[in-house]
Scaffold this motif. Structure first.
Motif, PDB file in Angstrom:
ATOM      1  N   ASN A   1       0.823  -1.201   0.000  1.00  0.00           N
ATOM      2  CA  ASN A   1       0.000   0.000   0.000  1.00  0.00           C
ATOM      3  C   ASN A   1       0.860   1.255   0.000  1.00  0.00           C
ATOM      4  OD1 ASN A   1       0.969  -0.428   2.524  1.00  0.00           O
ATOM      5  ND2 ASN A   1      -0.958  -0.133   3.603  1.00  0.00           N
ATOM      6  N   GLY A   2       2.079   1.119  -0.488  1.00  0.00           N
ATOM      7  CA  GLY A   2       2.924   2.300  -0.655  1.00  0.00           C
ATOM      8  C   GLY A   2       3.855   2.603   0.484  1.00  0.00           C
ATOM      9  N   PHE A   3       3.927   1.753   1.497  1.00  0.00           N
ATOM     10  CA  PHE A   3       4.795   1.994   2.637  1.00  0.00           C
ATOM     11  C   PHE A   3       6.097   1.210   2.508  1.00  0.00           C
ATOM     12  CE2 PHE A   3       0.591   2.930   4.401  1.00  0.00           C
ATOM     13  CZ  PHE A   3       0.831   4.122   5.054  1.00  0.00           C
ATOM     14  N   GLU A   4       7.188   1.840   2.911  1.00  0.00           N
ATOM     15  CA  GLU A   4       8.485   1.176   2.979  1.00  0.00           C
ATOM     16  C   GLU A   4       9.083   1.476   4.346  1.00  0.00           C
ATOM     17  OE1 GLU A   4      10.929   2.024  -0.616  1.00  0.00           O
ATOM     18  OE2 GLU A   4       9.144   3.164  -1.200  1.00  0.00           O
TER      19      GLU A   4
ATOM     20  N   ARG B   1       6.963   6.583  -1.740  1.00  0.00           N
ATOM     21  CA  ARG B   1       8.366   6.915  -2.018  1.00  0.00           C
ATOM     22  C   ARG B   1       8.811   8.226  -1.398  1.00  0.00           C
ATOM     23  NH1 ARG B   1      10.293   3.214  -5.457  1.00  0.00           N
ATOM     24  NH2 ARG B   1       8.801   2.089  -6.796  1.00  0.00           N
ATOM     25  N   ARG B   2       7.990   8.803  -0.530  1.00  0.00           N
ATOM     26  CA  ARG B   2       8.364  10.051   0.144  1.00  0.00           C
ATOM     27  C   ARG B   2       8.533   9.797   1.625  1.00  0.00           C
ATOM     28  NH1 ARG B   2       4.129  14.527  -1.721  1.00  0.00           N
ATOM     29  NH2 ARG B   2       5.297  15.693  -0.115  1.00  0.00           N
ATOM     30  N   PRO B   3       9.609  10.299   2.242  1.00  0.00           N
ATOM     31  CA  PRO B   3       9.832  10.053   3.672  1.00  0.00           C
ATOM     32  C   PRO B   3       8.811  10.776   4.532  1.00  0.00           C
ATOM     33  CG  PRO B   3      11.446  11.608   2.822  1.00  0.00           C
ATOM     34  CD  PRO B   3      10.684  11.098   1.631  1.00  0.00           C
TER      35      PRO B   3
ATOM     36  N   TYR C   1       6.077   6.804  14.592  1.00  0.00           N
ATOM     37  CA  TYR C   1       6.827   5.778  13.861  1.00  0.00           C
ATOM     38  C   TYR C   1       6.522   4.382  14.403  1.00  0.00           C
ATOM     39  CZ  TYR C   1      10.807   2.751  12.804  1.00  0.00           C
ATOM     40  OH  TYR C   1      11.582   1.674  12.434  1.00  0.00           O
ATOM     41  N   LEU C   2       6.546   4.225  15.716  1.00  0.00           N
ATOM     42  CA  LEU C   2       6.343   2.900  16.301  1.00  0.00           C
ATOM     43  C   LEU C   2       4.909   2.410  16.121  1.00  0.00           C
ATOM     44  CD1 LEU C   2       8.433   3.257  19.589  1.00  0.00           C
ATOM     45  CD2 LEU C   2       9.003   1.901  17.569  1.00  0.00           C
ATOM     46  N   ILE C   3       3.933   3.308  16.208  1.00  0.00           N
ATOM     47  CA  ILE C   3       2.543   2.908  15.980  1.00  0.00           C
ATOM     48  C   ILE C   3       2.348   2.464  14.540  1.00  0.00           C
ATOM     49  CG2 ILE C   3       0.171   3.773  15.789  1.00  0.00           C
ATOM     50  CD1 ILE C   3       0.723   5.506  18.262  1.00  0.00           C
ATOM     51  N   LEU C   4       2.838   3.266  13.592  1.00  0.00           N
ATOM     52  CA  LEU C   4       2.666   2.916  12.184  1.00  0.00           C
ATOM     53  C   LEU C   4       3.413   1.627  11.846  1.00  0.00           C
ATOM     54  CD1 LEU C   4       1.535   3.591   9.438  1.00  0.00           C
ATOM     55  CD2 LEU C   4       3.471   5.144   9.059  1.00  0.00           C
ATOM     56  N   LYS C   5       4.617   1.460  12.382  1.00  0.00           N
ATOM     57  CA  LYS C   5       5.384   0.242  12.124  1.00  0.00           C
ATOM     58  C   LYS C   5       4.654  -0.978  12.665  1.00  0.00           C
ATOM     59  CE  LYS C   5       9.068  -0.898  14.507  1.00  0.00           C
ATOM     60  NZ  LYS C   5      10.444  -0.969  15.050  1.00  0.00           N
TER      61      LYS C   5
ATOM     62  N   LEU D   1      -0.091  11.614   6.409  1.00  0.00           N
ATOM     63  CA  LEU D   1      -0.338  10.786   5.232  1.00  0.00           C
ATOM     64  C   LEU D   1      -1.167  11.547   4.200  1.00  0.00           C
ATOM     65  CD1 LEU D   1      -1.101   7.361   6.974  1.00  0.00           C
ATOM     66  CD2 LEU D   1       0.995   8.020   5.783  1.00  0.00           C
ATOM     67  N   ARG D   2      -2.127  12.332   4.672  1.00  0.00           N
ATOM     68  CA  ARG D   2      -2.974  13.102   3.751  1.00  0.00           C
ATOM     69  C   ARG D   2      -2.176  14.168   3.012  1.00  0.00           C
ATOM     70  NH1 ARG D   2      -7.050  12.708   7.819  1.00  0.00           N
ATOM     71  NH2 ARG D   2      -6.395  14.744   8.627  1.00  0.00           N
ATOM     72  N   GLU D   3      -1.101  14.664   3.630  1.00  0.00           N
ATOM     73  CA  GLU D   3      -0.263  15.653   2.945  1.00  0.00           C
ATOM     74  C   GLU D   3       0.356  15.063   1.682  1.00  0.00           C
ATOM     75  OE1 GLU D   3       2.635  17.046   5.679  1.00  0.00           O
ATOM     76  OE2 GLU D   3       1.206  18.124   6.954  1.00  0.00           O
TER      77      GLU D   3
END
Length: 236
Positions: free
Chosen positions: A139-142, A154-156, A164-168, A210-212
Motif C-alpha cells: 500500500n505504498g509503505f516502505e 516513495r516520500r519520507p 513511527y512505532l505505531i505505524l510500524k 499521510l494526507r499531505e
C-alpha cells in the motif's frame, strides 16, 4: 553478547552506583559526564540503551534526547532528580522509554533496564515477522528499521518516535485490528505512564501527515470500540 549501555551522568557517586548495579547484572556500561561527549560516543559505537540525566553541565538532557530522536530509535531511560509531573511527561513525550527519579533503588533500576531491553528485542521480532496477507509495502509503505524511518509513496514521513512505532506496528500485520491497549503495550515502554487517548492523538497526527502526501487515501481504519488497523486495498 552483553547489552551495551551508555550512562550520561555528571555526578560520580550516582554514576558509580548505576555502573555497579548494571555490571553486576552482566551489562557493559560506558560513562560520560557531558552531552557532547555522549553524542560523540553514540556516533562512534552502537549502544543498546542510553541512561540519561536531564541536568548536564553543558546543556539539557532533554535537548540531547530531541537530537537523538531525529535519527535513532535507541531505547532511552531518563534518570533525574526532577520529579515534577511536567518533567516526566515531557521526557516521555520526547521519546524516553522510562523515567526514574532520584533517589532510586539500584535493583529497581536494573529491573527497568532489563524490561526496556526485553521490550526492545520483542518489538524488533514483531517488526520482522511476515505480514499476514499482502506485504507491508503493497500500500505504498516502505519501512527502514536501520534508520527508523518510513516512506509513503516513495516520500519520507517526518514522524515522531511514537508515530513511527505505531505505524510500524500496524504495518507488521495489515488488516489486523490492534486495540489501543495492544498498541500501547508494543509502543510505550511503560504503558501505565500514558493514556489510551494518547494513541488517538498520535493516530490523528499520522493521518494528517499521510494526507499531505495522498489526500484521497486514508489507510488507517478506525474500528469503534475495538481499535485501529491499516488496510492494503481500496486505494483510489
Amino acid at each position: 553478547m552483553a547489552a551495551r549501555i551508555l550512562l550520561v551522568e555528571d555526578e560520580p557517586t550516582i554514576a558509580e552506583i548505576v555502573e555497579f548495579a548494571l555490571t553486576g547484572e552482566g551489562f557493559q556500561v560506558a560513562w560520560r559526564t557531558l552531552a557532547r561527549d555522549a553524542e560523540a560516543a553514540l556516533a562512534a559505537d552502537a549502544h543498546d540503551l542510553l541512561i540519561l540525566d536531564i541536568g548536564l553541565p553543558d546543556g539539557s538532557g532533554l535537548e540531547l534526547l530531541k537530537r537523538i530522536r531525529r535519527d535513532s530509535d535507541m531505547p532511552v531511560l531518563i534518570l533525574s532528580a526532577r520529579n515534577a509531573e511536567l518533567d516526566r511527561v515531557l521526557g516521555l513525550e520526547l521519546g524516553a522509554d522510562d523515567y526514574v527519579s532520584k533517589p532510586f533503588s539500584p535493583r529497581e533500576l536494573a529491573a527497568r533496564v532489563k524490561a526496556i531491553l526485553k521490550r526492545s528485542v520483542r518489538n524488533h521480532v514483531i517488526a520482522t515477522e511476515p505480514a499476514a496477507g499482502e506485504p507491508a509495502d503493497s500500500n505504498g509503505f516502505e519501512v527502514d528499521e536501520a534508520r527508523a524511518t518510513i516512506r509513503f509513496q516513495r516520500r519520507p514521513l517526518d514522524l515522531t518516535r511514537y508515530e513511527y512505532l505505531i505505524l510500524k506496528t500496524l504495518l507488521t500485520q495489515p488488516e489486523r485490528v490492534f486495540s489501543r491497549a495492544q498498541l500501547m503495550d508494543r509502543v510505550w515502554s511503560d504503558p501505565a505512564a500514558s493514556f489510551e487517548r494518547s494513541v488517538d492523538t498520535h493516530i490523528k497526527t499520522l493521518r494528517a501527515k499521510l494526507r499531505e502526501i495522498e489526500p484521497r487515501f486514508d489507510p488507517i481504519r478506525t474500528h469503534r470500540g475495538l481499535g485501529y488497523s491499516i488496510r492494503v486495498a481500496d486505494r483510489p
